[in-house]
Design an enzyme around this catalytic site. Structure first.
Site, short mmCIF file in Angstrom:
data_model
loop_
_atom_site.label_atom_id
_atom_site.label_comp_id
_atom_site.label_asym_id
_atom_site.label_seq_id
_atom_site.Cartn_x
_atom_site.Cartn_y
_atom_site.Cartn_z
N ASP A 267 -5.45 -0.43 5.80
CA ASP A 267 -6.53 -1.07 7.08
C ASP A 267 -7.56 0.08 7.22
O ASP A 267 -8.73 -0.28 7.47
CB ASP A 267 -5.73 -0.85 8.30
CG ASP A 267 -4.25 -1.65 8.28
OD1 ASP A 267 -4.25 -2.73 7.33
OD2 ASP A 267 -3.65 -1.53 9.04
N GLU B 67 -2.15 7.61 12.62
CA GLU B 67 -0.97 6.67 12.95
C GLU B 67 0.41 7.37 12.55
O GLU B 67 1.10 7.26 13.44
CB GLU B 67 -1.23 5.47 11.87
CG GLU B 67 -2.37 4.62 12.05
CD GLU B 67 -2.22 3.54 13.27
OE1 GLU B 67 -1.12 3.27 13.83
OE2 GLU B 67 -3.28 3.07 13.42
N ASP C 89 0.95 -1.15 0.09
CA ASP C 89 0.00 -0.06 -0.03
C ASP C 89 0.76 1.37 0.01
O ASP C 89 0.61 2.20 -0.75
CB ASP C 89 -1.21 -0.03 0.94
CG ASP C 89 -0.33 -0.20 2.52
OD1 ASP C 89 0.70 -0.36 2.63
OD2 ASP C 89 -1.48 -0.14 3.53
C1 GLA Z 1 -0.01 -2.81 8.47
C2 GLA Z 1 -0.37 -1.30 7.76
C3 GLA Z 1 -0.86 -1.17 6.64
C4 GLA Z 1 -0.24 -2.08 5.86
C5 GLA Z 1 0.06 -3.60 6.17
C6 GLA Z 1 1.07 -4.43 5.43
O1 GLA Z 1 -1.33 -3.18 8.65
O2 GLA Z 1 -1.16 -0.43 8.74
O3 GLA Z 1 -1.04 -0.07 6.00
O4 GLA Z 1 1.15 -1.72 5.23
O5 GLA Z 1 0.87 -3.32 7.61
O6 GLA Z 1 0.57 -4.72 4.08
#
Ligand code: GLA
Length: 383
Positions: free
Chosen positions: A168, A156, A34
């Protein structure tokens, strides 16, 4: 959970509020892609955060976390940040909403969740999306859903020290029952894919290693830096490249001598993983679950050997899946602990779970946890 929240809310604030909920997520494939502008393929799940909220006519937030059994009170200016880390998520969402011009006031809230913490199912995104959605609704802010997801992501970055991508929060806000979402993290174009493995004779299960790695967030940020330094190197020959998404193996090989061996491996994984997401989406459209599973194993190998975000426990669970003829298995989420996601033929399910529990317990002295996955709706207000 709702009853517990109501009871506490009444006890603390002597009134009732509105209920909002947002889910955690699974991701079928597309890990660490992402923030590289690539594709992800998540879905929201039937586990999440639930909050009761009511504006209180002051400039203070009064919040109680049932799971932490902890109370916090804080104002809405930058100087009034709370100390407790759980409260910083709510504070961050308030601040990021205000930064976007949203006029909010103080509120009272009690919340609880059933997304296991640190299991790679994004309990923190569920928390952020719950409050971003609720504030937007309660204060009539008219912020669109993309921006709600970005409020969570910026929380975050700016208040929790994790330089995460958008997956997420996006999944938590946009989730739709029975569907996975293919998101292009560069353009933010997305498409819902019906997903019903049971109808095809498969089950999707998570096995939680119950391992949490303390340095996960700094290691995560370090992976992101590796990707950015490779992009900077490639950019010298190819100025149009902004993310690893825009690069290919040929471009990567041109700079092999200019980047560290470690950074090279990281980028190799990402470039391959972005392609795997597209391959899985194609396979799924054809009902070809065997290819989906094969790609999942490919992801595990890459996350373990190239991106190095797996751990002994997760590799062990992955090996057992292979031995049991599980169709696809891999570490899910950011890594460094948490779950494997497994696509299992219904008739192999029981033997797999039994063996995984027995052997894992024998080796590590404690059992893993098992979660069945139900793909569910995103952030919403409850009636
Ligand atoms: C965490 C991060 C996401 C993504 C995943 C790995 O969940 O919050 O943004 O990068 O790791 O795919």
């Amino acid at each position: 959970m709702k009853e517990k929240i109501s009871k506490k809310f009444e006890e603390l604030f002597h009134t009732t509020g509105s209920f909002y909920t947002s889910p955690g997520r699974i991701n079928l494939i597309g890990e660490h892609t992402d923030y590289n502008g690539g594709f992800v393929f998540p879905g929201a799940i039937d586990k999440g955060m639930l909050a009761e909220i009511k504006p209180n006519g002051t400039s203070k937030v009064r919040a109680f976390s049932i799971d932490m059994d902890d109370y916090a009170e804080f104002g809405l200016t930058e100087e009034e940040a709370p100390k407790a880390s759980w409260a910083r998520y709510i504070f961050g969402v308030c601040r990021e909403t205000i930064k976007r011009g949203g006029h909010i006031e103080g509120f009272d809230t009690v919340f609880a969740g059933d997304v296991p913490l640190g299991a790679g199912m994004s309990s923190s995104a569920a928390l952020e999306s719950t409050y971003a959605f609720a504030l937007n609704d309660l204060f009539g802010l008219n912020i669109d859903k993309f921006e709600l997801a970005k409020i969570g992501q910026s929380t975050e970055h700016n208040y929790c020290g994790v330089n995460c991508g958008i997956m997420d929060q996006f999944a938590s806000v946009f989730g739709q029952k029975g569907h996975l979402i293919r998101l292009d993290c560069r353009s933010l174009e997305y498409k819902y894919f019906p997903f019903d493995p049971e109808a095809a004779g498969y089950k999707l299960v998570l096995l939680d290693s119950v391992v949490k790695h303390e340095l996960a967030s700094s290691a995560y940020n370090k992976r992101r830096q590796s990707c950015e330094s490779v992009v900077a190197a490639i950019k010298r020959n190819h100025p149009e490249v902004e993310y690893l998404r825009d690069a290919n193996m040929e471009m990567l090989n041109e700079v092999k001598a200019d980047v560290s061996a470690e950074d090279y491996m990281r980028a190799e994984y990402v470039i391959e993983e972005i392609q795997r997401v597209l391959d899985v989406c194609d396979a799924l459209e054809k009902g070809d679950y065997e290819t989906v599973g094969e790609k999942m194993y490919g992801t595990h190998y890459g996350m373990s050997k190239l991106y190095e975000v797996s751990c002994e426990e997760l590799d062990f669970l992955n090996d057992i899946a292979k031995e049991c003829g599980v169709t696809g298995s891999r570490v899910m989420g950011g890594g460094f602990g948490g779950c494997t996601i497994n696509l299992v033929k219904a008739d192999k399910y029981e033997a797999f779970v039994e063996k995984a529990f027995a052997e894992y317990t024998k080796k590590f002295g404690h059992a893993p946890k098992l979660y069945d996955v139900v793909i569910s709706d995103g952030a919403r207000r409850l009636a």
